[in-house]
Enzyme design. Structure first.
Site, PDB file in Angstrom:
ATOM      1  N   GLU A 179       2.051   0.355   9.894  1.00 52.64           N
ATOM      2  CA  GLU A 179       0.594   0.141   9.840  1.00 52.64           C
ATOM      3  C   GLU A 179      -0.175   1.290  10.489  1.00 52.64           C
ATOM      4  OE1 GLU A 179      -1.074  -3.759  10.232  1.00 52.64           O
ATOM      5  OE2 GLU A 179       0.865  -4.704   9.895  1.00 52.64           O
ATOM      6  N   LEU A 234       0.838  -1.200   0.000  1.00 52.61           N
ATOM      7  CA  LEU A 234       0.000   0.000   0.000  1.00 52.61           C
ATOM      8  C   LEU A 234       0.880   1.260   0.000  1.00 52.61           C
ATOM      9  CD1 LEU A 234      -2.857   1.282   0.223  1.00 52.61           C
ATOM     10  CD2 LEU A 234      -2.580   1.188   2.715  1.00 52.61           C
ATOM     11  N   GLU A 281       3.762   4.053  -0.456  1.00 50.81           N
ATOM     12  CA  GLU A 281       4.627   4.467  -1.562  1.00 50.81           C
ATOM     13  C   GLU A 281       5.628   5.516  -1.079  1.00 50.81           C
ATOM     14  OE1 GLU A 281       2.353   5.722  -4.933  1.00 50.81           O
ATOM     15  OE2 GLU A 281       1.367   3.773  -5.158  1.00 50.81           O
ATOM     16  N   PRO A 282       6.685   5.758  -1.873  1.00 54.76           N
ATOM     17  CA  PRO A 282       7.689   6.750  -1.457  1.00 54.76           C
ATOM     18  C   PRO A 282       7.100   8.127  -1.170  1.00 54.76           C
ATOM     19  CG  PRO A 282       8.529   5.449  -3.285  1.00 54.76           C
ATOM     20  CD  PRO A 282       7.088   5.053  -3.097  1.00 54.76           C
ATOM     21  N   GLY A 339       2.327   8.013   2.423  1.00 53.57           N
ATOM     22  CA  GLY A 339       2.179   7.061   3.512  1.00 53.57           C
ATOM     23  C   GLY A 339       0.704   6.941   3.828  1.00 53.57           C
TER      24      GLY A 339
END
Length: 379
Positions: free
Chosen positions: A363, A125, A127-128, A131
């Site tokens: 998470e 889920l 990505e750079p 978040g």
């Protein structure tokens, strides 16, 4: 029924405790220092039923509930948080996403391989550039006839290089619009799908964290999980359970650090007596024990509600928030009780200290948990 659950829980706790002492503790320092990912260990955990604890027996899993699952994560994490993290991510993210939202053909094909540890799962889920801002993700999936073509990258992915299968959420609509993401199952040997950079981390170093990279990665529509546009909604439901996993991971780390500090404080002599007899140390131990117990109660409360089929958004966020912050506090105090030895790798608490911090980030950060909780109580 309650006595059956309690008996089951104790049997699992003892079994995982024995396994951890035999297979994990002798290797903790070596795996940590070399960032070695013990893939064979997870196949052994699969043979013991720990890689598909929530998966029904019909699909090759153990068919257990969250209370038993939490118990297993706690016992692994009391010895090595990195192992607990990988076991939790495999169970609660990749495997659980397929269990919750896969069709029958997908469940029959993937769940037995994941539940037995034959295959290791990843879940993509983050990505750079995004978040918590998942609605703005740049990884896209474009429909082309009966196929989808994926381009983009995910980062901070547990088992990003070693996982044989990944559940990936990609944008299928315009940025920052409702229902703009869809979930897909992608196997490792799919052309255009590759693992990227492996991260060199502060803690949890034996749990592999790496990128997922997609370059014109073409997959059939049969690999889509659920309806087009439901990917983010699905992810929120998956994360409700995932936060219980991280609460359990945090509890295990806190408990392990507390156990080490308690034993050391009773053995270490200063001025002719154990340092535990000094109020400055005994009060620290009292605070640590209270943090561990409170984290345990919140975590198992969330697990019980999950097993009862009730909504756990607020309780799982509370458990994750409190337990993760408690793990940091307890590990910090454990280092302080060990003094100079707490800063040395020959002793266990410096690793608990490094491992604990991730629990407040992964998470959903502590700040995101507060956002989730506040939205729930202000409805």
């Amino acid at each position: 029924m309650v006595s059956e659950i309690a008996e089951n829980q104790e049997l699992i706790a003892q079994s995982v405790r024995d396994l951890s002492e035999r297979l994990i503790r002798p290797n903790v320092r070596q795996w940590d220092e070399s960032q070695y990912f013990p893939a064979d260990l997870f196949r052994q955990l699969g043979e013991q039923g720990l890689m598909g604890m929530l998966v029904p027996e019909a699909y090759g899993g153990a068919g257990l509930g969250y209370r038993e699952y939490v118990t297993a994560i706690v016992e692994l994490s009391r010895v090595d948080g990195a192992v607990g993290l990988s076991m939790a991510a495999h169970n609660s993210l990749c495997t659980n996403h397929i269990l919750l939202f896969g069709n029958e053909a997908q469940k029959e094909h993937y769940l037995p391989r994941l539940a037995t540890g034959e295959w290791l799962g990843a879940w993509g889920l983050t990505e750079p550039n995004t978040g918590s801002d998942a609605g703005n993700m740049r990884t896209t999936a474009v429909r082309d006839g009966d196929d989808w073509v994926l381009n983009g990258a995910k980062n901070f992915i547990t088992h990003g290089r070693s996982g044989q299968v990944a559940v990936v959420v990609a944008r299928t609509g315009e940025p920052n619009t409702p229902h703009n993401a869809t979930a897909f199952i992608i196997e490792r040997n799919t052309p255009g799908f590759a693992g990227g950079k492996k991260e060199d981390k502060l803690g949890m170093r034996a749990s592999e964290t790496a990128e997922l990279i997609f370059t014109d990665c073409r997959i059939p529509d049969s690999q889509r999980l659920g309806a087009v546009g439901d990917g983010f909604v699905q992810s929120l439901k998956v994360l409700d359970g995932g936060r219980i996993s991280i609460a359990a991971l945090s509890l295990g780390i806190a408990w392990g650090a507390y156990d080490a500090a308690l034993a050391y404080a009773q053995e270490r002599q200063q001025f002719g007596q154990p340092i535990a007899s000094f109020q400055g140390i005994s009060f620290k131990l009292a605070d640590m024990a209270t943090d561990v117990e409170a984290a345990r109660l919140l975590t198992y409360q969330a697990a019980d509600l999950k097993d009862e089929g009730k909504t756990v958004t607020k309780q799982s966020a509370m458990a994750k928030l409190f337990a993760s912050e408690a793990a940091v506090r307890v590990a910090n105090e454990a280092v302080q009780i060990f003094g100079g030895y707490g800063y040395i790798k020959d002793f266990p608490v410096e690793k608990f200290y490094r491992d604990a911090k991730l629990c407040t980030i992964g998470e959903g950060t502590s700040e995101i948990q507060k956002l989730v909780i506040s939205r729930q109580i202000l409805k």
